[in-house]
Enzyme design. Sequence first.
Site: not given
Ligand code: F6R
Length: 240
Positions: A67, A135
Site C-alpha cells: 500500500d 482493528n
Molecule cells: C503496512 C500495512 C499495515 C500495517 C499495520 C500494522 O504496509 O499495510 O497493514 O501492517 O497497520 O502496522 P504496525 O506494524 O506499524 O503496527
Amino acid sequence: MKVIVVKDYQAMSDLGAEIIANTIKANPSCTLGLATGSSPIGTYQNLVKAYENKEISFKDVKTYNLDEYCGISRSHPQSYYYFMHDNLFNHVDVREENVHIPAVSNDSLDEDCKKYNDMLHEASIDLQLLGIGGNGHIGFNEPGTPFTQETFIVELTEKTRQDNKRFFQSIDEVPTHAITMGIQNIMQAKKILMLISGTSKADAVVKLLSGEITPDFPASILNNHPDVTVIIDQDAYSKM
Ligand code: F6R
C-alpha cells in the site's frame, strides 16, 4: 495457520528474516510482497545484515508493496516509497525496476488502481509479509472490506489514522486515503508471513486466533489460506 510465539520483537524479527532469507536462498529470483509499519523494521534490518554478510542477494528478487498513502509525495519521509528505500532497498542490491509500490498519479485514481492490480495479476507472489492493524486490517483493508476486494482507494478509519499519528507532527497531517492491495490480492500469495508484536495487538491476536472468519475483522480471512505462518511475541500473545 501455523502460530509461533517468541519472546520479544527481536526474536520475532530474527525468525521473520530467517524465513524470508530462506525463501530467497531457495529461489533467488523469488517475488516478495512487502509491508511497511513498525512490525517489519527489525526484520528488514536483519535482511540488510544477511545481504552485507553475503548470505543473500536481492539482485533478481522482485518486490510488490501492499500500500501507499494518497496525498503525500514519494519523497515525503512518511511515504511508504520512502520507508521501503530507507529501511531496505537503499541498503541491498535490489534493482529499482524490480521494485513495485502502488503510486497515485492524481490523474485518475481508478486508472492507478487498475495499473497496480494488473501488475499483481501478472506477478505471482511467493511470500507475502504482513503486519496487522489493531482493528484487524491487513494492508489498508479496513473492517467491512469484502474478501473479494482487489486493489482500491480506501478512506482510512479514524482508528488507523490515530494509530499512525505517531509518525506525523499532528493528526491533521495523517493522510485520509490510501491505495492498497485488496484482500483478494493478498490471499493469492503462495505463502503468507504475519508479524505481530506488542500489547497494543493483544486483542487483535485473540480475534485472529479465535478462528471466526468475518469481514468485521479482515485478517480473519487468513484462517482460510493454506500456508500462513504468524510470529507473535509474548506481549501480543498476553491475552491468550
Ligand atoms: C503496512 C500495512 C499495515 C500495517 C499495520 C500494522 O504496509 O499495510 O497493514 O501492517 O497497520 O502496522 P504496525 O506494524 O506499524 O503496527
